[in-house]
Scaffold this motif. Structure first.
Motif, PDB file in Angstrom:
ATOM      1  N   THR A   1       0.849  -1.189   0.000  1.00 31.15           N
ATOM      2  CA  THR A   1       0.000   0.000   0.000  1.00 31.15           C
ATOM      3  C   THR A   1       0.888   1.242   0.000  1.00 31.15           C
ATOM      4  N   GLN A   2       0.292   2.374  -0.312  1.00 30.72           N
ATOM      5  CA  GLN A   2       1.053   3.628  -0.320  1.00 30.72           C
ATOM      6  C   GLN A   2       1.667   3.892   1.051  1.00 30.72           C
ATOM      7  N   LYS A   3       0.892   3.637   2.109  1.00 32.44           N
ATOM      8  CA  LYS A   3       1.385   3.867   3.471  1.00 32.44           C
ATOM      9  C   LYS A   3       2.575   2.961   3.787  1.00 32.44           C
ATOM     10  N   SER A   4       2.498   1.715   3.361  1.00 32.22           N
ATOM     11  CA  SER A   4       3.579   0.762   3.621  1.00 32.22           C
ATOM     12  C   SER A   4       4.849   1.167   2.884  1.00 32.22           C
ATOM     13  N   VAL A   5       4.693   1.549   1.623  1.00 37.12           N
ATOM     14  CA  VAL A   5       5.837   1.966   0.809  1.00 37.12           C
ATOM     15  C   VAL A   5       6.469   3.221   1.408  1.00 37.12           C
ATOM     16  N   THR A   6       5.629   4.173   1.824  1.00 39.58           N
ATOM     17  CA  THR A   6       6.116   5.409   2.436  1.00 39.58           C
ATOM     18  C   THR A   6       6.844   5.108   3.742  1.00 39.58           C
ATOM     19  N   ALA A   7       6.277   4.229   4.561  1.00 35.31           N
ATOM     20  CA  ALA A   7       6.898   3.881   5.843  1.00 35.31           C
ATOM     21  C   ALA A   7       8.277   3.277   5.629  1.00 35.31           C
ATOM     22  N   LEU A   8       8.400   2.355   4.679  1.00 37.27           N
ATOM     23  CA  LEU A   8       9.691   1.709   4.429  1.00 37.27           C
ATOM     24  C   LEU A   8      10.705   2.717   3.897  1.00 37.27           C
ATOM     25  N   SER A   9      10.257   3.568   2.995  1.00 39.44           N
ATOM     26  CA  SER A   9      11.152   4.562   2.419  1.00 39.44           C
ATOM     27  C   SER A   9      11.627   5.550   3.491  1.00 39.44           C
ATOM     28  N   ASN A  10      10.722   6.011   4.366  1.00 39.62           N
ATOM     29  CA  ASN A  10      11.105   6.914   5.459  1.00 39.62           C
ATOM     30  C   ASN A  10      12.072   6.216   6.408  1.00 39.62           C
ATOM     31  N   LEU A  11      11.782   4.978   6.751  1.00 41.60           N
ATOM     32  CA  LEU A  11      12.625   4.228   7.681  1.00 41.60           C
ATOM     33  C   LEU A  11      14.041   4.077   7.134  1.00 41.60           C
ATOM     34  N   LYS A  12      14.149   3.709   5.867  1.00 34.26           N
ATOM     35  CA  LYS A  12      15.476   3.540   5.262  1.00 34.26           C
ATOM     36  C   LYS A  12      16.246   4.856   5.273  1.00 34.26           C
ATOM     37  N   LYS A  13      15.543   5.950   4.967  1.00 32.92           N
ATOM     38  CA  LYS A  13      16.176   7.265   4.941  1.00 32.92           C
ATOM     39  C   LYS A  13      16.724   7.628   6.325  1.00 32.92           C
ATOM     40  N   TYR A  14      15.922   7.454   7.381  1.00 33.37           N
ATOM     41  CA  TYR A  14      16.370   7.794   8.738  1.00 33.37           C
ATOM     42  C   TYR A  14      17.532   6.899   9.165  1.00 33.37           C
ATOM     43  N   CYS A  15      17.454   5.626   8.840  1.00 32.02           N
ATOM     44  CA  CYS A  15      18.517   4.692   9.223  1.00 32.02           C
ATOM     45  C   CYS A  15      19.830   5.051   8.534  1.00 32.02           C
ATOM     46  N   GLU A  16      19.755   5.398   7.254  1.00 31.75           N
ATOM     47  CA  GLU A  16      20.975   5.786   6.537  1.00 31.75           C
ATOM     48  C   GLU A  16      21.574   7.059   7.129  1.00 31.75           C
ATOM     49  N   GLU A  17      20.711   7.995   7.532  1.00 30.41           N
ATOM     50  CA  GLU A  17      21.191   9.250   8.097  1.00 30.41           C
ATOM     51  C   GLU A  17      21.791   9.077   9.480  1.00 30.41           C
ATOM     52  N   HIS A  18      21.189   8.223  10.306  1.00 25.91           N
ATOM     53  CA  HIS A  18      21.539   8.180  11.724  1.00 25.91           C
ATOM     54  C   HIS A  18      22.177   6.883  12.202  1.00 25.91           C
ATOM     55  N   LEU A  19      22.022   5.798  11.462  1.00 29.70           N
ATOM     56  CA  LEU A  19      22.499   4.493  11.934  1.00 29.70           C
ATOM     57  C   LEU A  19      23.366   3.789  10.903  1.00 29.70           C
TER      58      LEU A  19
END
Length: 95
Positions: A16-34
């Motif tokens: 779903t759009q929400k699922s795709v958005t959640a995964l994309s946001n999560l990957k972005k934050y992880c790359e930035e901070h972890l």
């Protein structure tokens, strides 16, 4: 000081759009901070509905931080960056 490893699980139901958005946001934050300190396991409850019980998933998408303790859950598309970072103990509210 040893770096913490983050084990994250993202529960979704299909692409779903929400699922795709959640995964994309999560990957972005992880790359930035972890960078290099995390693993993301995506669990599709349409394929494996029985897996929802173990982490008591009531809504989707839900992100579960398994490690480091304490276990934390964040529900939604993860678009509120500060809420996600605080929820994952990556950053404190005052930062």
């Amino acid at each position: 000081m040893e770096e913490k490893q983050y084990e994250l699980r993202l529960y979704v139901a299909g692409r779903t759009q929400k699922s795709v958005t959640a995964l994309s946001n999560l990957k972005k934050y992880c790359e930035e901070h972890l960078m290099g300190q995390y693993s993301i396991e995506v669990i599709d409850l349409l394929e494996n509905p029985q897996l929802a019980e173990g982490d008591q998933i009531l809504a989707i998408p839900t992100l579960v931080k398994k490690v480091p303790e304490p276990v934390r859950k964040i529900i939604g598309d993860l678009s509120n960056k500060e809420k996600v970072l605080v929820g994952l103990d990556i950053r404190t509210k005052s930062e």
